[in-house]
Scaffold this active site. Structure first.
Site, PDB file in Angstrom:
ATOM      1  N   LYS A  49       0.841  -1.208   0.000  1.00  0.00           N
ATOM      2  CA  LYS A  49       0.000   0.000   0.000  1.00  0.00           C
ATOM      3  C   LYS A  49       0.875   1.257   0.000  1.00  0.00           C
ATOM      4  CE  LYS A  49      -0.358  -0.444   5.018  1.00  0.00           C
ATOM      5  NZ  LYS A  49      -1.094  -1.120   6.085  1.00  0.00           N
ATOM      6  N   TYR A 267      15.755  30.282   9.537  1.00  0.00           N
ATOM      7  CA  TYR A 267      14.567  31.036   9.958  1.00  0.00           C
ATOM      8  C   TYR A 267      14.473  31.131  11.475  1.00  0.00           C
ATOM      9  CZ  TYR A 267      12.348  30.865   5.316  1.00  0.00           C
ATOM     10  OH  TYR A 267      12.037  31.016   3.999  1.00  0.00           O
TER      11      TYR A 267
END
Ligand SMILES: *Cc1c(COP(=O)(O)O)cnc(C)c1O
Length: 386
Positions: A49, A267
């Site tokens: 999956k 940042y």
């Protein structure tokens, strides 16, 4: 005017990719055979999956088929349709079952729905009335509270003499919720419940265990085991060494910079350098599945006290510092000898030298999520199985 003849010849995209992924199909095949041996007399399926846990459904599916897998589990019907071309003779089970409107996709591709609720069961019975016999599987809930008929309903169904003869499940299955924790008493309780279910559907094959359950012992194997993560080199049981690594993710160093003591990184300026430092800027970010929670600092929601992720380059483990950004990540390579890291080199994000589960833990998550988060920008290379 640019003279097109002056262009250098095209490089192999993999050799110049900003971020890239190597999938060792030989290791994948070996891991499947390994899980098949551990499954003893039970047959061994392959769970593919989510694009084979992010590593590529087509290549992984074909490899597992060639290794001998003849039972596959996908999550949704579209995955089954894709897989069919690569696993022509296999049984393909669709774990999320069937919805109205998907009948043709199931029938044309010979996919087996896993019926997992009373509502789906009612719909499935109506499909059988219209189209005649068609195989299905039945999931029974033994304590997960996710998918599956409640125990009592499943036992009643097994006993129901009035159920249509065309309702012919080929497999009953259930799923352990704490198989990865060998000491969990709940696995034993789920095993006892599933034994009742399996006995009630006498003559129909049964399946309980994913990767982790296979390690709990032969009584957990029943007729079919369903390994996923172990095939892809992830940790199946907490604290147990995984099988062979399959995936290696790497990013290109696009710049090496010297940074002054006292200056800040990335940042929010959440990391201040305590020494003059050499920084390697790698072209990978959270958009590539290098999760922002691996940042060296400045991640308020991360708990657990780890200091962020590490990469591996030139024989050294180097820490992520400051915040990971969308496309770029900063590693501190000050302790790597001069000349051992240059721009253009590749840093290993996870792979044989940097186990994916270790990286995942630093991010506060699991190997499954690291793998299935791999973004679209990774240039992929598949190493063929022998
Ligand atoms: C995902 C899944 C598996 C495979 O689990 P792993 O832990 O990856 O081995 C097996 N069965 C079901 C029902 C699943 O959802």
């Amino acid at each position: 005017m640019i003279d097109q003849n002056e262009f250098p010849s095209d490089a192999d995209p993999f050799d110049i990719a900003p971020v890239r992924l190597t999938v060792d199909l030989g290791a994948l095949a070996e891991n499947w055979r390994d899980m098949a041996r551990r499954s003893g007399s039970a047959r061994t399926a392959a769970v593919v999956k989510a694009d084979a846990y992010g590593l590529g459904l087509e290549d992984c599916g074909e490899t597992l088929y060639e290794a001998g897998a003849r039972d596959f589990f996908v999550a949704v019907v579209q995955e089954g349709v894709t897989l069919r071309a690569y696993a022509p003779e296999a049984r393909i089970f669709v774990l999320s079952g069937i919805w109205p409107g998907q009948e043709r996709m199931f029938f044309e591709n010979d996919l087996v729905p896993v019926i997992a609720s009373e509502e789906q069961l009612a719909f499935w019975m109506s499909v059988l009335v219209e189209f005649g016999d068609y195989p299905c599987a039945l999931q029974v809930d033994t304590g997960f509270n996710r998918l599956g008929l409640p125990m009592q309903d499943a036992l009643a169904l097994a006993e129901d003499v009035s159920r249509p003869a065309s309702f012919s499940p080929v497999l009953v299955l259930s799923h352990l919720h704490s198989g990865d924790t060998p000491s969990a008493a709940s696995s034993k309780a789920q095993l006892e419940s599933f034994r009742q279910v399996s006995a009630a559907f006498e003559g129909i094959e049964s399946s309980l265990s994913a990767s982790a359950g296979i390690f709990l012992g032969p009584e957990y194997h029943f007729d079919l085991t369903r390994p996923g993560i172990a095939l892809y080199g992830g940790e199946a049981v907490n604290g147990m060494k995984p099988l062979r690594p399959v995936a290696t993710a790497e990013a290109r160093i696009v710049q090496i910079r010297e940074a002054a003591v006292g200056s800040t990184v990335s940042y929010g300026a959440t990391h201040q350098l305590e020494r003059a430092s050499r920084l390697a800027i790698a072209s990978v970010g959270y958009a590539d599945g290098y999760l922002r929670s691996l940042s060296g600092s400045g991640i308020p929601l991360r708990t657990g006290g780890t200091g962020g992720g590490f990469g591996f380059i030139g024989g050294y483990r180097v820490p992520v510092i400051g915040r990971i950004t969308m496309d770029l990540t900063i590693f501190d390579v000050t302790d790597v000898p001069d000349g051992a890291v240059r721009s253009g080199d590749y840093i290993e994000l996870f792979g044989p030298n940097m186990p994916v589960d270790e990286v995942a833990r630093a991010a506060g998550t699991i190997g499954y999520e690291m793998l299935t988060s791999l973004g679209l920008r990774h240039e992929r290379r598949y190493l063929e199985a022998e």
